[in-house]
Design an enzyme around this catalytic site. Structure first.
Site, mmCIF file in Angstrom:
data_model
loop_
_atom_site.group_PDB
_atom_site.id
_atom_site.type_symbol
_atom_site.label_atom_id
_atom_site.label_comp_id
_atom_site.label_asym_id
_atom_site.label_seq_id
_atom_site.Cartn_x
_atom_site.Cartn_y
_atom_site.Cartn_z
ATOM 1 C CE1 TYR A 157 -3.846 2.284 0.426
ATOM 2 C CE2 TYR A 157 -2.645 3.241 2.285
ATOM 3 C CZ TYR A 157 -3.647 3.226 1.491
ATOM 4 O OH TYR A 157 -4.844 4.387 1.584
ATOM 5 C CE LYS A 161 -3.714 4.974 -1.462
ATOM 6 N NZ LYS A 161 -4.630 5.553 -2.481
#
Ligand code: NAD
Length: 261
Positions: A157, A161
């Site tokens: 994740y 990002k």
């Protein structure tokens, strides 16, 4: 066809932050197209119902942002219905909560496909239309405080990002000459189903009471409360507006004071 002055697409609008943004932009007077996965059909219909009840203009579509053909169809359908596109909000994202040593290549691929390729597909399809229109536009995507700082349990994740932040900066540089701005909103801890699932995984693994991982975050938030989707939507409302014309390439952190850029 609509008489609304400006229009927006919001992806992943069946729940959470995406629903909040869709409601807010519709309230601001934009005619919106909302997207989510086929399996979220009921949820996306619910968002549409809420928008229409509040007097907004809304179209519902389903599709997977990681698939270029789906995103191209999303933009084409929007443009056909509303005769143009002013704002793209690439909000859809997934977060797999798992230790780095158990993060498989498949988890990494899936996370990058939705969170990075999804934004890439949305930005490219929307920008092509905005360049054709010749009146600029607003590209907006979901970042996170995880676009600025690593966090335990979230290697895929966080990588996704950081990538979104880098992609956004480059798009901002390359498309500035068309009057197109690109910015990301970077929330901290927002009360959405995504955080419920993060809490669920971590507390199960650590054999702690449900909600305790979520509760652990509170003392780090200067303003002393979690974010609501509306808090994030208010920032997106500004980024989508004509008032943000001189802001581009930024990650606007919306976290109540956890992380200072
Ligand atoms: P959520 O999981 O509650 O909702 C995400 C929505 O996106 C769901 O309706 C889901 O069906 C949809 N979606 C997932 N994959 C999709 C795909 N491939 N195509 C289309 N739709 C898809 O998440 P949320 O908390 O509302 O988060 C929204 C965005 O904000 C995400 O990008 C997330 O990473 C980011 N974010 C959330 C938080 C938070 O605390 N909740 C913090 C920082 C960043």
């Amino acid at each position: 066809m609509t008489n609304a002055k400006r229009t927006a697409i919001i992806t992943g609008a069946g729940q959470g932050i995406g629903r909040g943004i869709a409601l807010r932009l519709a309230k601001d007077g934009l005619a919106v197209t909302i997207n989510d996965l086929v399996r979220a059909q009921d949820a996306i219909e619910k968002t549409a119902e809420m928008i229409e009840k509040a007097g907004g203009t809304c179209r519902v579509t389903t599709g997977d942002v990681s698939r270029q053909a789906d995103v191209d169809a999303l933009v084409a359908g929007h443009v056909e219905a509303y005769r143009g596109l002013d704002v793209m909000v690439a909000n859809a994202g997934i977060a797999e909560t798992v230790h780095f040593m158990e993060t498989t290549p498949e988890i990494l691929d899936k996370t990058l496909a939705v969170n990075v390729k999804g934004v890439f597909n949305c930005y490219r399809a929307a920008a092509a239309q905005m360049i054709k229109q010749g009146q600029g536009g607003r590209l907006i995507a979901a970042g996170s405080v995880s676009a600025h700082k690593g966090g335990e349990w979230q290697s895929a994740y966080v990588a996704s990002k950081f990538a979104v932040r880098g992609l956004n900066q480059t798009v901002a540089l390359e498309l500035a000459k068309y009057g197109i701005t690109a910015n990301i909103y970077s929330p901290g801890v927002v009360e959405t189903p995504m955080w419920d699932s993060i809490d669920d995984v971590v507390t199960t693994f650590e054999n702690k009471p449900k909600g305790s991982q979520f509760a652990k975050m509170l003392p780090n938030i200067a303003l002393g409360r979690y974010a609501k989707p509306e808090d994030v939507a208010a920032v997106v409302s500004f980024l989508a507006s004509e008032d943000s014309a001189y802001v581009t390439g930024q990650s606007i952190v919306v976290d109540g004071g956890i992380y200072f850029v």
